[in-house]
Every structure is written in structure tokens, then in C-alpha cells.
Design a protein around this motif. Structure first.
Motif, mmCIF file in Angstrom:
data_model
loop_
_atom_site.group_PDB
_atom_site.id
_atom_site.type_symbol
_atom_site.label_atom_id
_atom_site.label_comp_id
_atom_site.label_asym_id
_atom_site.label_seq_id
_atom_site.Cartn_x
_atom_site.Cartn_y
_atom_site.Cartn_z
ATOM 1 N N THR A 69 -27.041 -8.998 -60.979
ATOM 2 C CA THR A 69 -28.312 -9.283 -61.634
ATOM 3 C C THR A 69 -28.048 -10.048 -62.920
ATOM 4 O OG1 THR A 69 -30.301 -8.292 -62.529
ATOM 5 C CG2 THR A 69 -28.350 -6.903 -62.558
ATOM 6 N N ILE A 70 -28.604 -11.246 -62.980
ATOM 7 C CA ILE A 70 -28.279 -12.108 -64.129
ATOM 8 C C ILE A 70 -29.519 -12.586 -64.887
ATOM 9 C CG2 ILE A 70 -26.155 -12.900 -63.027
ATOM 10 C CD1 ILE A 70 -27.475 -15.572 -62.477
ATOM 11 N N VAL A 71 -30.709 -12.195 -64.404
ATOM 12 C CA VAL A 71 -31.933 -12.733 -65.015
ATOM 13 C C VAL A 71 -32.646 -11.631 -65.804
ATOM 14 C CG1 VAL A 71 -34.161 -13.849 -64.534
ATOM 15 C CG2 VAL A 71 -32.149 -14.405 -63.142
ATOM 16 N N LYS A 89 -43.572 -15.633 -71.156
ATOM 17 C CA LYS A 89 -42.796 -16.864 -70.973
ATOM 18 C C LYS A 89 -42.775 -17.727 -72.231
ATOM 19 C CE LYS A 89 -42.060 -18.807 -66.958
ATOM 20 N NZ LYS A 89 -42.137 -19.427 -65.618
ATOM 21 N N VAL A 141 -33.595 -8.486 -63.450
ATOM 22 C CA VAL A 141 -34.059 -8.829 -62.104
ATOM 23 C C VAL A 141 -33.020 -9.757 -61.497
ATOM 24 C CG1 VAL A 141 -36.495 -8.533 -62.501
ATOM 25 C CG2 VAL A 141 -35.440 -10.720 -63.096
ATOM 26 N N LEU A 142 -32.960 -9.838 -60.242
ATOM 27 C CA LEU A 142 -33.520 -9.022 -59.176
ATOM 28 C C LEU A 142 -32.348 -8.789 -58.252
ATOM 29 C CD1 LEU A 142 -36.376 -8.055 -58.113
ATOM 30 C CD2 LEU A 142 -36.553 -10.236 -56.981
ATOM 31 N N ALA A 143 -31.843 -7.579 -58.146
ATOM 32 C CA ALA A 143 -30.571 -7.368 -57.456
ATOM 33 C C ALA A 143 -30.768 -7.298 -55.945
ATOM 34 C CB ALA A 143 -29.921 -6.088 -57.965
ATOM 35 N N ASP A 196 -34.374 -6.354 -52.256
ATOM 36 C CA ASP A 196 -34.248 -6.872 -53.626
ATOM 37 C C ASP A 196 -34.723 -5.760 -54.553
ATOM 38 O OD1 ASP A 196 -33.990 -9.828 -52.729
ATOM 39 O OD2 ASP A 196 -35.912 -9.215 -51.878
ATOM 40 N N ARG A 230 -40.972 -13.095 -47.593
ATOM 41 C CA ARG A 230 -39.964 -12.790 -48.621
ATOM 42 C C ARG A 230 -38.858 -13.844 -48.608
ATOM 43 N NH1 ARG A 230 -34.311 -12.474 -48.653
ATOM 44 N NH2 ARG A 230 -33.712 -11.493 -50.592
ATOM 45 N N GLN A 262 -39.817 -16.882 -50.381
ATOM 46 C CA GLN A 262 -39.753 -16.684 -51.833
ATOM 47 C C GLN A 262 -38.301 -16.748 -52.319
ATOM 48 O OE1 GLN A 262 -42.384 -16.846 -53.379
ATOM 49 N NE2 GLN A 262 -42.337 -15.785 -55.315
ATOM 50 N N TYR A 263 -37.414 -16.192 -51.519
ATOM 51 C CA TYR A 263 -35.988 -16.236 -51.860
ATOM 52 C C TYR A 263 -35.531 -17.684 -51.987
ATOM 53 C CZ TYR A 263 -30.949 -15.469 -51.508
ATOM 54 O OH TYR A 263 -29.596 -15.473 -51.739
ATOM 55 N N TYR A 284 -33.911 -18.335 -55.536
ATOM 56 C CA TYR A 284 -32.679 -17.564 -55.726
ATOM 57 C C TYR A 284 -31.642 -18.294 -56.564
ATOM 58 C CZ TYR A 284 -29.912 -20.250 -52.376
ATOM 59 O OH TYR A 284 -29.230 -21.260 -51.758
ATOM 60 N N ALA A 307 -32.673 -20.425 -59.052
ATOM 61 C CA ALA A 307 -33.642 -20.972 -60.010
ATOM 62 C C ALA A 307 -34.601 -21.924 -59.300
ATOM 63 C CB ALA A 307 -32.961 -21.642 -61.191
ATOM 64 N N SER A 308 -35.749 -22.150 -59.920
ATOM 65 C CA SER A 308 -36.800 -22.936 -59.260
ATOM 66 C C SER A 308 -36.407 -24.402 -59.152
ATOM 67 C CB SER A 308 -38.108 -22.799 -60.036
ATOM 68 O OG SER A 308 -37.938 -23.287 -61.353
ATOM 69 N N ARG A 366 -36.907 -26.331 -62.439
ATOM 70 C CA ARG A 366 -35.832 -26.211 -63.429
ATOM 71 C C ARG A 366 -34.608 -27.045 -63.028
ATOM 72 N NH1 ARG A 366 -36.087 -21.951 -67.319
ATOM 73 N NH2 ARG A 366 -37.938 -20.771 -66.801
HETATM 74 C C1 LIG Z 1 -36.148 -12.972 -53.267
HETATM 75 C C2 LIG Z 1 -35.409 -13.156 -54.564
HETATM 76 C C3 LIG Z 1 -34.119 -12.652 -54.669
HETATM 77 C C4 LIG Z 1 -33.411 -12.783 -55.862
HETATM 78 N N1 LIG Z 1 -32.159 -12.248 -55.972
HETATM 79 C C5 LIG Z 1 -31.521 -12.266 -57.147
HETATM 80 C C6 LIG Z 1 -30.243 -11.629 -57.315
HETATM 81 O O1 LIG Z 1 -29.672 -11.088 -56.359
HETATM 82 N N2 LIG Z 1 -29.685 -11.628 -58.542
HETATM 83 C C7 LIG Z 1 -30.283 -12.221 -59.620
HETATM 84 O O2 LIG Z 1 -29.733 -12.178 -60.705
HETATM 85 N N3 LIG Z 1 -31.483 -12.841 -59.492
HETATM 86 C C8 LIG Z 1 -32.105 -12.865 -58.296
HETATM 87 N N4 LIG Z 1 -33.338 -13.445 -58.179
HETATM 88 C C9 LIG Z 1 -33.999 -13.902 -59.397
HETATM 89 C C10 LIG Z 1 -33.887 -15.362 -59.508
HETATM 90 O O3 LIG Z 1 -32.652 -15.682 -60.057
HETATM 91 C C11 LIG Z 1 -35.043 -15.801 -60.366
HETATM 92 O O4 LIG Z 1 -36.194 -15.506 -59.649
HETATM 93 C C12 LIG Z 1 -34.950 -17.254 -60.640
HETATM 94 O O5 LIG Z 1 -33.945 -17.478 -61.592
HETATM 95 C C13 LIG Z 1 -36.247 -17.816 -61.089
HETATM 96 O O6 LIG Z 1 -36.713 -17.097 -62.209
HETATM 97 P P1 LIG Z 1 -37.864 -17.593 -63.175
HETATM 98 O O7 LIG Z 1 -39.027 -16.675 -63.028
HETATM 99 O O8 LIG Z 1 -37.249 -17.760 -64.492
HETATM 100 O O9 LIG Z 1 -38.312 -18.940 -62.540
HETATM 101 P P2 LIG Z 1 -38.853 -20.254 -63.247
HETATM 102 O O10 LIG Z 1 -37.794 -21.273 -63.249
HETATM 103 O O11 LIG Z 1 -39.492 -19.917 -64.573
HETATM 104 O O12 LIG Z 1 -39.922 -20.663 -62.220
HETATM 105 C C14 LIG Z 1 -41.182 -20.001 -62.068
HETATM 106 C C15 LIG Z 1 -42.212 -21.076 -62.121
HETATM 107 O O13 LIG Z 1 -42.321 -21.508 -63.473
HETATM 108 C C16 LIG Z 1 -42.454 -22.909 -63.537
HETATM 109 N N5 LIG Z 1 -41.366 -23.503 -64.362
HETATM 110 C C17 LIG Z 1 -40.474 -24.377 -64.013
HETATM 111 N N6 LIG Z 1 -39.684 -24.773 -64.995
HETATM 112 C C18 LIG Z 1 -40.051 -24.104 -66.026
HETATM 113 C C19 LIG Z 1 -39.589 -24.061 -67.354
HETATM 114 N N7 LIG Z 1 -38.630 -24.856 -67.814
HETATM 115 N N8 LIG Z 1 -40.158 -23.179 -68.160
HETATM 116 C C20 LIG Z 1 -41.119 -22.390 -67.704
HETATM 117 N N9 LIG Z 1 -41.626 -22.406 -66.469
HETATM 118 C C21 LIG Z 1 -41.103 -23.251 -65.620
HETATM 119 C C22 LIG Z 1 -42.366 -23.433 -62.119
HETATM 120 O O14 LIG Z 1 -43.662 -23.767 -61.713
HETATM 121 C C23 LIG Z 1 -41.814 -22.294 -61.314
HETATM 122 O O15 LIG Z 1 -42.293 -22.254 -60.019
HETATM 123 C C24 LIG Z 1 -34.029 -13.400 -56.978
HETATM 124 C C25 LIG Z 1 -35.333 -13.910 -56.866
HETATM 125 C C26 LIG Z 1 -36.002 -13.809 -55.670
HETATM 126 C C27 LIG Z 1 -37.394 -14.364 -55.587
#
Ligand SMILES: Cc1cc2nc3c(=O)[nH]c(=O)nc-3n(C[C@H](O)[C@H](O)[C@H](O)COP(=O)(O)OP(=O)(O)OC[C@H]3O[C@@H](n4cnc5c(N)ncnc54)[C@H](O)[C@@H]3O)c2cc1C
Length: 480
Positions: A148-150, A156, A187-189, A253, A439, A442-443, A447, A449-450, A453
Motif C-alpha cells: 500500500t503506497i497511496v 484533494k 489505500v488500497l492493498a 482490495d 471492479r 476500475q483496477y 492501479y 495512477a490515472s 496523471r
Molecule cells: C482496484 C484498485 C486496486 C488498487 N490496488 C492498489 C494496491 O494494491 N496498492 C496501492 O498502493 N494502491 C492501489 N490502488 C490505489 C491506486 O494506486 C490509486 O487508486 C491510484 O494511485 C489513483 O489514486 P488517485 O485517487 O490519487 O487518482 P487521481 O490520479 O487523483 O485520479 C482520480 C481522478 O482525478 C483526476 N485527476 C487527474 N490528475 C489529477 C491531478 N493532477 N490532481 C488531481 N486530480 C487529478 C482524474 O480525473 C482522475 O480520474 C488501487 C486502486 C484500485 C482502484
């Protein structure tokens, strides 16, 4: 200890752990109806290593015992080729649906231990020694890791990284005789209920003043104070006809709470060292881990392409629009394959002797696959149409009154038997329409980063000199 068998893996899961699923605290993750499908599927992954030993196992460099290839630190292009074959074998088992089979973290920690120069910089000599020792423990015990790294998202507007005073994010709150105490959430292991240990390592870089959050460590999932809140189960009953995928591939997760958890010092790899925290994920981690993620993605795309072809054949959908849609999935699979080939052919050596793929094609995929995968699901549902839902269950097929009627009214085109047609559409629905499919979409979106980003930071991973030169020529031209 050599590579574990499935039975040994399951035995390791029977220890204490605080895991909740759907409002219930689970006492036994191996046999619980909502977890047993994936637990046993993962056991099959462990057994697969022995069944395909020539591809999946290799001698430990120090003990000589056979261990999974994914634990080895690549020291040459040939090592990467060997690892490719092993990763592909594992990916094919779940047709890429399980993103976090243990090879994901094996590759991650092999990559970390292969960069003592990076992990040991900025005064982190003690941390890197422990990290290298830990990776030996991991590979010799064939330990399964979640990670888990997030940091949890609360507001926000405050940015990705926690700054001093953030009371939600995981942080150090004290020292003990044998280590430190941490508190907070992450989140999210993924895979958490099915692992032996949890890894915490850097995600987004931290700002000055946030030393308390600059941590990296690994501890057993049963450590007192660790709580895993799994998302709603999307695991279906283990019925290979009705739910060929969601009966066994729900890897789960979990939201993780560290409620004053003690981390022993020998498991602490970064302890309030901001410079180390902000360095270790910036170079070789990306191309190292993305060899695993993209081989998995390619496997899943090839499977989706195969599914689309089978669906179309079963109803003889030879119209140009259907063929165009199927061709679209094929391009995604082919671009992914080509990017992996390019990345492996651009493989490079890092100062420590670690070899990784080239990063550029893999980063381009990382930014684009989150857009392609939802489109693939959309295409499968367009081609499948109502047929995806006109697919009786095994129980209905087994009903002696219904069976002749199903055989008469639900055959496929060109003489395909009803049972075959139904299996194809049930498989496609489980892949693109079921709860687990949602799911999984969504992964794929998040998984690594978006997409947004990853697109925004593409300049970190490439070389703009040629693009600049091509443009500059016109800006420098004489004119009158
Ligand atoms: C099914 C699933 C499994 C996962 N498993 C793991 C795991 O095993 N270990 C782990 O550590 N993490 C895990 N993750 C977490 C994953 O790493 C994070 O969901 C990912 O990093 C995106 O996080 P975020 O909300 O910061 O996304 P963001 O990048 O913030 O994206 C969310 C939305 O915000 C908008 N956005 C884009 N860029 C920006 C920006 N610069 N600033 C603000 N908003 C922006 C976009 O519209 C985007 O769709 C998992 C996630 C999911 C969904």
C-alpha cells in the motif's frame, strides 16, 4: 526453503489476521465462501511454478534452491527474457485478471534490492542493508506480499502528499526499544487477505517538513493493530460454468488501518528520511515493475480479442461493424505486445548492475491502457448485445425438462451446440459485465495512477530532443 507449493501457501494463510469482508470479520480466509475461490486459485499459481518448473523456477543465487524466477534480480538482458517467460506463464493462469499475483511484489522487491546504490543514498545505509536482507527472506521463503503506497484522499485541495499535522495518513508516532510505532491509514492493498506480509513504500513525493510520513517497511499481516477492511466481495460461487472467472479470480482490495502498529527495526527500510523517500521510486522502479504489469495487460487483451472472435462466430456476426470492433481490440493487444518488445529491446543496465526494460514504451502504455480497457469492455458488450444475458445457468441446462428446449432454441450459428454458445457468452459477461468485471475496469483505470496523471508527467520518462529539433528547424528558417 524452495518455491512453495499451493498447500504450503494455504497453510501460511491460516494464521491470525484482522480482515473484514461485507461486515463480517473473517476467521479463516482459506475456506470462507467469499474468499476461498481466490485463495485456492492463488494456491494453483504456486503449484503452477512446480508444474512449469523449467519456465517458472531458477536456482537461488546463494542457496541453489529452486525459487520463482520473479524473485531473481535481473543482471542481463537474458535474465529479463527469462523473467518475461515466467511472468507470462503466471499471467496466462488468470488471463490477466489477477493483477497482483505474488510475482508483482516479487519483481518489485527484486528491483529494490537490485538498487542498493539508490536505496542506500542520503544516509540510508542501515535501511538498505535491512532491505537487501529482507529480499533474501522473501525469496527464500517464497513469501506473498501485498502493498500500500497511496495516502487516503480526504481533501484533494491539500495535494497528494501529507504535510505535517495530517492525521489520516500513515506516519511514525514513536520509537520503542525494538523499532517504531506507526499510525494512520493507506489505500488500497490488493490481495491483502491472501498474503503473508504487507509492504509500505513510497508513493507520491513528500514536501519538506513531512519527515514523519517518510517511511518504508514490511511486516506480517497478522501484526497487532493492522486492520484490513476489504471492499464488497465480488466473488461468485465456485461454479466453472456459471462464473468461470468471478468464481476464482476476485483478488480483493482492502483499506488498511495501522492502529498503533509496532514495526521491528530490522523491517524498517526508510525511517523519517525524506531525501531517501523521494528518491527510491524515481528511476528503475517504473521500468522494472512495468515488465510484469504490461505482460499481464497484453495477456488480458489477447484474451478479450479471443472472446470477441468467439462471440461473433457463435452468432455468425460477419458484418463490417462487428469486424471493425474486433479489430479495434486486436490493435490494443498488438500495440501492447509491440511496446513490450520495444521496451525489452531497449533494456538497460543501472549503475548497480540491475537490468530493466526501457521505460518509454511502457510509460506510454501506462498512460493509455486505463483508456483502452474500459473501451474493450464496451466493445465486448456491444458485440455481445442481448446474447450476453440469454445464457442459462448450469442448473437450467441440467434440468431434464429445460435441456431439450434450450438445445432447440439457443443453438449457435453454423451448427454450434447451445451449450458451447452459452459458455462463450457467460464467459464474456463474466469478463465484461459482472460485478468483478466492474471492479477490474476500475483496477485498470487506476492501479498505476490515472491516465490523466501519467499523461501529464510524460516528460519525466522520455527524451524530447528529437521533437524539439524537428520543430526548431522551422523556427530558425530565414524569412523575408
Ligand atoms: C482496484 C484498485 C486496486 C488498487 N490496488 C492498489 C494496491 O494494491 N496498492 C496501492 O498502493 N494502491 C492501489 N490502488 C490505489 C491506486 O494506486 C490509486 O487508486 C491510484 O494511485 C489513483 O489514486 P488517485 O485517487 O490519487 O487518482 P487521481 O490520479 O487523483 O485520479 C482520480 C481522478 O482525478 C483526476 N485527476 C487527474 N490528475 C489529477 C491531478 N493532477 N490532481 C488531481 N486530480 C487529478 C482524474 O480525473 C482522475 O480520474 C488501487 C486502486 C484500485 C482502484
Amino acid at each position: 526453503m524452495p518455491a512453495r507449493t499451493g498447500e504450503q501457501f494455504l497453510k501460511g494463510l491460516r494464521g491470525r489476521r484482522d480482515v473484514w469482508v461485507d461486515g463480517e470479520k473473517i476467521a479463516d480466509v482459506v475456506d470462507h465462501p467469499k474468499l476461498r475461490g481466490a485463495a485456492h486459485a492463488l494456491a494453483e499459481v504456486y503449484d503452477l511454478h512446480h508444474a512449469e518448473a523449467a519456465t517458472c523456477l531458477a536456482p537461488d543465487p546463494e542457496t541453489g534452491e529452486p525459487i520463482p524466477v520473479s524473485h531473481l534480480i535481473p543482471h542481463s538482458r537474458e535474465d529479463l527474457t527469462r523473467r518475461h517467460a515466467a511472468l507470462r506463464q503466471v499471467a496466462e493462469y488468470s488471463v490477466g485478471l489477477m493483477g497482483r499475483t505474488p510475482d508483482y511484489m516479487n519483481v518489485t522487491y527484486a528491483g529494490f534490492a537490485g538498487r542498493p546504490d539508490e536505496w542506500g543514498a542520503h544516509g540510508n545505509e542501515a535501511g538498505v542493508d535491512r532491505l537487501v536482507a529482507y529480499q533474501k527472506f522473501l525469496r527464500r521463503g517464497d513469501v506473498a506480499l501485498t502493498h500500500t503506497i497511496v495516502q487516503p484522499t480526504v481533501d484533494k485541495a491539500t495535494g497528494d502528499a501529507p504535510s505535517a499535522g495530517n492525521a489520516h495518513a500513515l506516519r511514525k508516532v514513536g520509537d520503542t526499544e525494538h523499532g517504531i510505532v506507526v499510525r494512520g491509514a493507506r489505500v488500497l492493498a490488493t490481495l491483502a487477505p491472501f498474503t503473508d506480509e504487507i509492504a509500505v513504500y513510497p508513493g507520491a513525493p513528500l514536501p519538506p517538513g513531512s519527515e514523519d510520513y517518510a517511511l518504508s517497511f514490511c511486516i506480517p499481516v497478522g501484526t497487532p493493530g493492522l486492520k484490513f477492511l476489504c471492499r464488497d466481495s465480488m466473488s461468485a460461487p465456485d461454479n466453472r460454468f456459471d462464473f468461470p472467472l468471478s468464481g476464482r479470480f476476485d483478488e480483493q482490495d482492502a483499506f488498511v488501518i495501522f492502529d498503533d502498529v509496532e514495526v521491528p527495526r530490522d523491517r524498517l527500510f526508510i525511517d523519517r528520511n525524506l531525501a531517501a523517500y523521494n528518491t527510491v521510486m524515481t528511476s528503475s522502479w517504473q521500468p522494472n515493475i512495468m515488465q510484469q504489469t504490461m505482460i499481464r495487460a497484453w495477456t488480458k487483451l489477447d484474451f478479450a480479442w479471443g472472446l470477441a472472435l468467439r462471440m461473433a462466430a457463435s452468432i455468425n456476426a460477419a458484418d463490417p461493424e462487428t469486424q471493425r470492433l474486433i479489430g479495434e481490440i486486436w490493435t490494443y493487444a498488438e500495440f501492447t505486445r509491440a511496446a513490450i518488445v520495444a521496451a525489452e529491446s531497449e533494456a538497460r543496465e543501472w549503475p548497480s548492475g540491475l537490468w530493466t526494460c526501457g521505460v518509454r514504451p511502457l510509460h506510454a502504455l501506462r498512460a493509455t491502457l486505463p483508456l483502452w480497457f474500459p473501451r474493450v469492455n464496451e466493445i465486448l458488450r456491444l458485440i455481445g448485445s442481448h446474447n450476453l444475458l440469454a445464457a442459462p445457468t448450469a442448473a437450467q441446462l441440467g434440468d431434464p425438462d429445460l435441456r431439450p428446449l434450450i438445445d432447440r432454441y439457443l443453438p449457435g450459428a453454423k451448427g454450434m451446440a447451445a451449450e458451447e454458445r452459452i459458455r462463450i457468452f457467460r464467459l464474456a459477461w463474466d469478463f465484461a459485465g459482472s460485478a468483478l468485471a466492474s471492479r477490474n475496469e476500475q483496477y485498470e483505470r487506476f492501479y498505476l495512477a490515472s491516465s490523466a496523471r501519467n499523461l501529464a508527467r510524460h516528460l519525466q520518462f522520455t527524451d524530447r530532443s528529437r521533437a524539439d529539433r524537428l520543430v526548431q528547424r522551422f523556427l530558425d528558417e530565414e524569412y523575408r
